[in-house]
Write an enzyme that holds these catalytic residues in place. Structure first.
Site, PDB file in Angstrom:
ATOM      1  N   ASP A   1     -39.258  -5.237 -21.235  1.00 17.94           N
ATOM      2  CA  ASP A   1     -39.789  -3.889 -21.033  1.00 17.94           C
ATOM      3  C   ASP A   1     -40.303  -3.425 -22.386  1.00 17.94           C
ATOM      4  OD1 ASP A   1     -40.222  -1.161 -20.765  1.00 17.94           O
ATOM      5  OD2 ASP A   1     -38.426  -0.798 -19.567  1.00 17.94           O
TER       6      ASP A   1
ATOM      7  N   TYR B   1     -51.853  10.058 -20.112  1.00 21.15           N
ATOM      8  CA  TYR B   1     -52.556   8.791 -20.296  1.00 21.15           C
ATOM      9  C   TYR B   1     -53.546   8.908 -21.453  1.00 21.15           C
ATOM     10  CZ  TYR B   1     -55.234   4.576 -19.097  1.00 21.15           C
ATOM     11  OH  TYR B   1     -55.865   3.351 -19.133  1.00 21.15           O
TER      12      TYR B   1
ATOM     13  N   SER C   1     -51.718   9.009 -24.780  1.00 19.75           N
ATOM     14  CA  SER C   1     -51.193   7.702 -25.204  1.00 19.75           C
ATOM     15  C   SER C   1     -52.299   6.804 -25.727  1.00 19.75           C
ATOM     16  CB  SER C   1     -50.457   7.024 -24.039  1.00 19.75           C
ATOM     17  OG  SER C   1     -51.357   6.616 -23.012  1.00 19.75           O
TER      18      SER C   1
END
Length: 267
Positions: A58, A149, A152
């Site tokens: 992850d 989004y 980021s």
């Protein structure tokens, strides 16, 4: 920099662009290490090969990223190319958004790239290799319904631009790419306002750039050491309009996303 016999590390390789990157890199003769959260699913989709190394990780967890890079080095000794592809999206207005959604997107899209780059950089420096960030047009122009989004991807591009400048005379090549709308699972897995996957895409996936075409463009860019790649005419138009006529771009982007099926802007 032909990929033949190079060690290429790819994050988020179980579907979409990531899976296509793995398959095309293997076809070009590279040794490919790939990670995803679902190891069993990834292995079943990608199959087995002496040139393929699958690892469960992850990328939002620093320890997983470090363990992945260490495992690659233990297997093949070097890392020539790192492609930070792992990412998730969202589709909801900020006003009604659970802030944990933005944190999740930052953890995966931004911090995942930072972690992996940190632990791959020493070997890439020795190899005078390439680091890639898979960004988006949303990293150049904020998109409504995608606040987390966009944030980021802006963060990712700022990080890689600064790193590129730091490494400018070291032999390490740092680049980022901005795919347009590409047929992949990212919209199905995009987070809704409460953090749950939206489960369906608002776009006609059959009319979008294929993941294979997108991956081929990325790997061509790696071999040619491009600085940046903005895919699709629509993407390049959006970037330049936003630079030259930002107020006009505001209105055009709003209008475009208002027409989207079940647009959050209509609510």
């Amino acid at each position: 920099m032909p990929l033949k016999n190079k060690v290429v590390v790819i994050t988020g390789g179980s579907s979409g662009i990531g899976k296509a990157l793995v398959e095309i890199a293997l076809a070009r003769g590279a040794k490919v290490a790939v990670c995803a959260r679902g190891l069993a699913k990834m292995q079943s989709l990608l199959g087995q090969s002496d040139s393929l190394f699958c690892f469960g990780a992850d990328v939002s967890i620093e320890g997983d990223c470090r363990a992945f890079m260490e495992a690659v080095l233990q297997r093949w000794g070097v890392i020539d190319v790192l492609i930070n592809n792992a990412g998730i999206s969202m589709r909801a207005l900020f006003e009604g958004l659970d802030l944990r959604v933005i944190k999740e997107l930052m953890d995966v899209n931004f911090w995942g790239a930072v972690y992996c780059t940190k632990y791959a950089l020493p070997s890439i420096s020795k190899q005078r290799g390439v680091i890639v960030g898979v960004s988006s047009v949303a990293g150049y122009r904020g998109l409504p319904g995608r606040t987390g989004y966009s944030a980021s991807k802006f963060a990712m591009q700022g990080f890689f631009e600064a790193l590129r400048t730091e490494q400018l005379y070291t032999g390490v090549h740092v680049m980022w790419v901005a795919p347009g709308f590409t047929a992949s699972n990212i919209r199905n897995a995009a987070r809704s306002s409460d953090g749950s996957p939206q489960a369906e895409t608002p776009l006609d996936e059959g009319k979008l750039m294929s993941a294979e075409e997108c991956a081929g463009i990325i790997l061509d860019g790696v071999e040619k050491r491009k600085r940046t790649i903005i895919m699709t005419g629509q993407g390049r138009l959006a970037v330049w309009l936003n630079k030259l006529f930002p107020a006009l771009a505001d209105k055009l982007v709003y209008k475009h996303f208002l027409k989207e099926p079940d647009s959050p802007l209509k609510k």
